[in-house]
Design an enzyme around this catalytic site. Structure first.
Site: not given
Ligand code: SD4
Length: 337
Positions: A196, A225, A227, A248
């Site tokens: 991300t 889906v 955040d 995360g």
């Molecule tokens: C999610 N927050 O789809 C995203 C994944 C992410 O670094 O941030 N990865 O949950």
């Protein structure tokens, strides 16, 4: 919360936070752009080009993360790991200084979901489009429909994953091998997990904007889906106060409306780093320490003074900060557990 957990949290100083422990990074500093993980360095460069030429924060945060969406070495875009049915599905959101926002989720075969999110914001009466409808809109707007073939890395990773078909997000997978030993972005067996980029910026006029784009968690359920496209969870901007974004484990960010919470803590007067820390504490309090040890969440934020900060659950998260031609550097996120 159980008594024991409460005692643990107290002993970690989680409830004894004081504002004075966070020094201001400097006086008003603008323009400024910060973004998650070390891929943020390259993204910041593109954003800085816009900002240093007097451009708008909104253009900066779009162009910045487009670099990451296009990158072959980063799993934010179409080269990423697929869901458990073998399809890459993308989520993205964008927000400007006037509470305008747009997002897309569960979008397939489009290279730049962030730009589709911006079109949703600018050209529709809606905030969010998902799946087939989002793709139809993108195509109608002139975005090319890309191949649905997996990248070589993703194909290998998927074939490998199919052997056990276990959904097991790996924490700190976003960090590149070069930057540190404890969090390779590519595992030895060729597996990728999730990736991300979240970015927030303030332009020379003092206006804030933010963007967030992701392929979500690798091998997720079809239709999952996270955040990142949820305004208030993966991204939030209030031009009177500040802007925040998250990375995360998305489910845990959504549970506490994470980025909105960070902005609200800044509204109460907390420094961005302190605000991020309090949001992380909220997750740990809700989840308990043992379960929190299994996940990573990181927040980053800036305020109207151009102060910045980030905080995460555990060691391994970093973010890139840029506020001058020769100032684009990585900061290790402070952590709680
Ligand atoms: C999610 N927050 O789809 C995203 C994944 C992410 O670094 O941030 N990865 O949950």
């Amino acid at each position: 919360m159980q008594r024991r957990q409460f005692i643990n949290l107290s002993s970690l100083g989680l409830s004894a936070f004081t504002f004075s422990s966070f020094k201001s990074s400097s006086a008003i500093r603008k323009p400024i752009v910060i973004s998650t993980w070390d891929a943020g360095i390259e993204a910041n460069k593109a954003a800085w080009k816009v900002l240093s030429n007097g451009g708008h924060a909104l253009d900066a945060v779009e162009q910045g993360v487009m670099v990451t969406e296009s990158s072959q070495n980063c799993c934010v875009g179409l080269g990423a790991n697929p869901d458990r049915d073998g399809f890459v599905t993308l989520d993205a959101s964008i927000m400007d200084h006037q509470f305008n926002c747009g997002s897309v989720a569960f979008l397939e075969r489009i290279k730049h979901p962030i730009s589709v999110a911006r079109r949703v914001m600018e050209k529709t009466p809606h905030v969010m489009l998902v799946g087939e409808g989002a793709q139809q809109f993108a195509v109608a707007e002139g975005f090319p429909l890309e191949s649905d073939k997996l990248s070589n890395d993703a194909k290998k990773a998927y074939e490998n994953w199919l052997k056990k078909s276990e959904y097991k997000p790996v924490i700190n997978i976003e960090r590149s091998q070069k930057s540190t030993a404890f969090a390779p972005s590519k595992l030895e067996n060729g597996e990728w997990n999730h990736d991300t980029i979240g970015m927030v910026a303030m332009d020379a006029n003092g206006n804030l904007s933010g963007s967030c784009t992701t392929s979500g968690q690798g091998f997720k359920m079809r239709g999952r889906v996270g955040d990142s496209p949820i305004i208030g969870a993966g991204l939030f901007v209030d031009n009177e106060v500040g802007a925040a974004t998250a990375t995360g484990q998305g489910e845990d960010v959504i549970r506490i409306c994470g980025s909105h919470l960070v902005v609200e803590f800044m509204r109460q007067g907390l420094h961005p780093e302190a605000a991020c820390k309090k949001a992380v504490e909220r997750i740990i309090k809700a989840k308990g320490i043992e379960k929190s040890k299994l996940i990573q969440v990181g927040f980053i934020a800036i305020n109207k003074q151009g102060e910045y900060g980030g905080y995460c659950i555990q060691k391994g998260f970093n973010f890139a900060v840029c506020y001058a031609d020769d100032q684009n550097f990585l900061v290790d996120g402070k952590y709680i557990l």
